[in-house]
Motif scaffolding. Sequence first.
Motif, short mmCIF file in Angstrom:
data_model
loop_
_atom_site.label_atom_id
_atom_site.label_comp_id
_atom_site.label_asym_id
_atom_site.label_seq_id
_atom_site.Cartn_x
_atom_site.Cartn_y
_atom_site.Cartn_z
N ALA A 56 -7.78 -2.38 1.69
CA ALA A 56 -8.02 -2.61 0.26
C ALA A 56 -7.05 -3.65 -0.30
O ALA A 56 -7.43 -4.48 -1.14
N VAL A 57 -5.81 -3.62 0.18
CA VAL A 57 -4.82 -4.63 -0.24
C VAL A 57 -5.29 -6.01 0.20
O VAL A 57 -5.27 -6.98 -0.57
N TYR A 87 -13.37 5.35 0.35
CA TYR A 87 -12.09 4.85 0.88
C TYR A 87 -11.35 4.00 -0.14
O TYR A 87 -10.14 3.81 -0.04
N PHE A 88 -12.08 3.45 -1.11
CA PHE A 88 -11.47 2.55 -2.08
C PHE A 88 -11.30 3.19 -3.45
O PHE A 88 -10.92 2.51 -4.41
N GLU A 89 -11.57 4.49 -3.54
CA GLU A 89 -11.45 5.17 -4.84
C GLU A 89 -10.01 5.09 -5.34
O GLU A 89 -9.06 5.36 -4.61
N GLY A 90 -9.87 4.73 -6.57
CA GLY A 90 -8.54 4.71 -7.20
C GLY A 90 -7.64 3.58 -6.73
O GLY A 90 -6.42 3.64 -6.90
N THR A 91 -8.21 2.54 -6.11
CA THR A 91 -7.38 1.40 -5.68
C THR A 91 -6.79 0.69 -6.90
O THR A 91 -7.52 0.22 -7.77
N PRO A 92 -5.44 0.62 -6.98
CA PRO A 92 -4.80 0.03 -8.17
C PRO A 92 -4.73 -1.50 -8.06
O PRO A 92 -3.69 -2.07 -7.75
N THR A 93 -5.84 -2.14 -8.36
CA THR A 93 -5.96 -3.59 -8.15
C THR A 93 -4.85 -4.38 -8.84
O THR A 93 -4.22 -5.26 -8.23
N ARG A 94 -4.59 -4.07 -10.09
CA ARG A 94 -3.57 -4.81 -10.85
C ARG A 94 -2.17 -4.58 -10.25
O ARG A 94 -1.37 -5.51 -10.13
N LYS A 95 -1.92 -3.34 -9.85
CA LYS A 95 -0.61 -3.01 -9.27
C LYS A 95 -0.41 -3.75 -7.93
O LYS A 95 0.70 -4.19 -7.62
N ILE A 96 -1.47 -3.89 -7.15
CA ILE A 96 -1.39 -4.60 -5.86
C ILE A 96 -0.92 -6.03 -6.09
O ILE A 96 -0.02 -6.52 -5.41
N ALA A 110 0.82 -1.23 0.00
CA ALA A 110 0.00 0.00 0.00
C ALA A 110 0.84 1.27 0.00
O ALA A 110 0.32 2.37 -0.14
N GLU A 111 2.17 1.09 0.21
CA GLU A 111 3.12 2.21 0.26
C GLU A 111 2.73 3.21 1.35
O GLU A 111 2.64 4.42 1.12
N VAL A 112 2.51 2.66 2.57
CA VAL A 112 2.22 3.51 3.73
C VAL A 112 3.20 3.17 4.85
O VAL A 112 3.73 2.07 4.90
N GLY A 133 0.70 -7.21 -8.64
CA GLY A 133 2.07 -7.20 -9.14
C GLY A 133 3.08 -6.98 -8.02
O GLY A 133 4.11 -7.64 -7.96
N ARG A 134 2.75 -6.03 -7.13
CA ARG A 134 3.63 -5.74 -5.98
C ARG A 134 3.73 -6.95 -5.06
O ARG A 134 4.79 -7.25 -4.51
N PHE A 135 2.61 -7.66 -4.91
CA PHE A 135 2.61 -8.85 -4.05
C PHE A 135 3.58 -9.89 -4.62
O PHE A 135 4.40 -10.47 -3.89
N ASP A 136 3.50 -10.14 -5.92
CA ASP A 136 4.40 -11.12 -6.55
C ASP A 136 5.85 -10.71 -6.40
O ASP A 136 6.73 -11.54 -6.12
N GLU A 137 6.11 -9.42 -6.55
CA GLU A 137 7.48 -8.89 -6.47
C GLU A 137 8.03 -9.00 -5.05
O GLU A 137 9.15 -9.47 -4.83
N LEU A 138 7.23 -8.57 -4.06
CA LEU A 138 7.70 -8.54 -2.66
C LEU A 138 7.74 -9.93 -2.04
O LEU A 138 8.45 -10.15 -1.05
N SER A 139 7.01 -10.88 -2.62
CA SER A 139 6.98 -12.24 -2.08
C SER A 139 8.31 -12.97 -2.27
O SER A 139 8.49 -14.09 -1.77
N LYS A 140 9.23 -12.34 -3.01
CA LYS A 140 10.56 -12.95 -3.20
C LYS A 140 11.48 -12.65 -2.01
O LYS A 140 12.57 -13.21 -1.90
N ILE A 141 11.05 -11.71 -1.14
CA ILE A 141 11.88 -11.30 0.01
C ILE A 141 11.23 -11.87 1.27
O ILE A 141 10.14 -11.44 1.66
N ARG A 142 11.91 -12.83 1.95
CA ARG A 142 11.27 -13.54 3.07
C ARG A 142 10.75 -12.62 4.16
O ARG A 142 9.61 -12.78 4.63
N LYS A 143 11.54 -11.65 4.60
CA LYS A 143 11.12 -10.82 5.74
C LYS A 143 9.88 -9.98 5.41
O LYS A 143 9.11 -9.65 6.31
N ILE A 144 9.68 -9.69 4.11
CA ILE A 144 8.46 -8.96 3.72
C ILE A 144 7.34 -9.95 3.45
O ILE A 144 6.21 -9.77 3.93
N LYS A 145 7.64 -11.02 2.73
CA LYS A 145 6.62 -12.03 2.43
C LYS A 145 6.02 -12.59 3.73
O LYS A 145 4.80 -12.74 3.86
#
Length: 401
Positions: free
Chosen positions: A81-82, A96-105, A65-67, A107-119
């Motif tokens: 929303a994530v 509260y859900f206006e502009g939620t970037p569903t596709r980006k979420i 969510a970049e928060v 994609g970010r999940f797949d990307e961050l799931s490669k890092i154990r401490k974040i996954k």
Amino acid sequence: MRLHRNLCFATVDGLLLIFNEGKYADKVVQSLLKRDKRWGSRDRGFVAETTYDIVRWKRLYAEIAEVKEPFSRDDVWRMFAVWATLKGIKLPDWKYFEGTPTRKIKGRFDELSKIRKIKQSIPDWLDELGVKELGEEKWSKEIESLNQQAEVILRVNTLKTTKEKLKAELFDLDIETTEDKNYPDALILKERGNVFTTDAFKNGLFEVQDASSQLVAPFLNIQPGMRVVDTCAGAGGKTLHLASIMENKGQIIALDIYDHKLKELKRRAKRNGAHNIEPRHIESTKVIKKLYDKADAVLIDAPCSGLGVLRRNPDAKWKLQPEFLDRIRATQEEILSTYSRMVKSGGQLVYATCSILPSENQEQVNKFLKDNEEFTLVKDKKVLSYESGFDGFYMALLKRK
């Protein structure tokens, strides 16, 4: 699944208290569930499970969510929303859900799931500690298992009933349970549910206690008629198990530094029909010294990091700090040294923790044995969550010569 506004608002309110004010998740959830008397069991289940889920995956969801902490209300809605997007839940048309970037979420999940401490959503220092103490492969498996939702497990109170009778009584209430041959007093709920409202609970036929925790009392090898001391009894989960093993014969002295916990133990003991428990508040060292060389068996369920029970206390990983671990290891060493003196010649002692770290477990026992040659190690048991499917635990049985 359709999202309901009042349930989502309750969840967001609860998360703000847990994340920004350091409130304990279980207490917050308890309070939230009393918020609206019209809520049914499904509504309450949604609030409880969603709150715990977002607490469990806080770091991962915040990164997607970049928060950053401290979270604003809008930040928590973004994390919500994530959660919903990753669960495949359609977001309603709320501001509260206006502009939620569903596709980006995704994609970010797949990307961050490669890092154990974040996954696995844990602090950096905890990931480093896990690798240091358990090794890369074992830690990866263990933290993944500790991020699963815990099952609800009952311990049958054999002072009042049998496993077969309780299983049948619960089945009549549409509560289905399964058994595990490795845990003779355990019944595992097939579906999560509130068992505390049943007459079976009110009449003391069972307690809720994880299967790994149920291994500790039998590990002490006690017999009816013995004098047993539970040195860190708390509200008495293991004390009550000891009483049932001893068939109400003999004496259990339940010690704790917190008087309010012992009052809760008294209440539970009455419900359980356990009559051989004597709670004693540790107000000074005199209480401990009076018991030196007096006990046939001593249980030290030591205070610890609690890393083995993250499945049921996911907020603990955010509260835990490295300096606390240093302090708790010193406390464990002191408790083991002092309370072991209650064991009489030929008696036995169990040292147990709900931690998976060798530095809180076998290393503490080895250090104690080196300094106390009158004790020998009979056996120990390391329970890892990924191997057992239950909480992580450690227990060591020692005998005084």
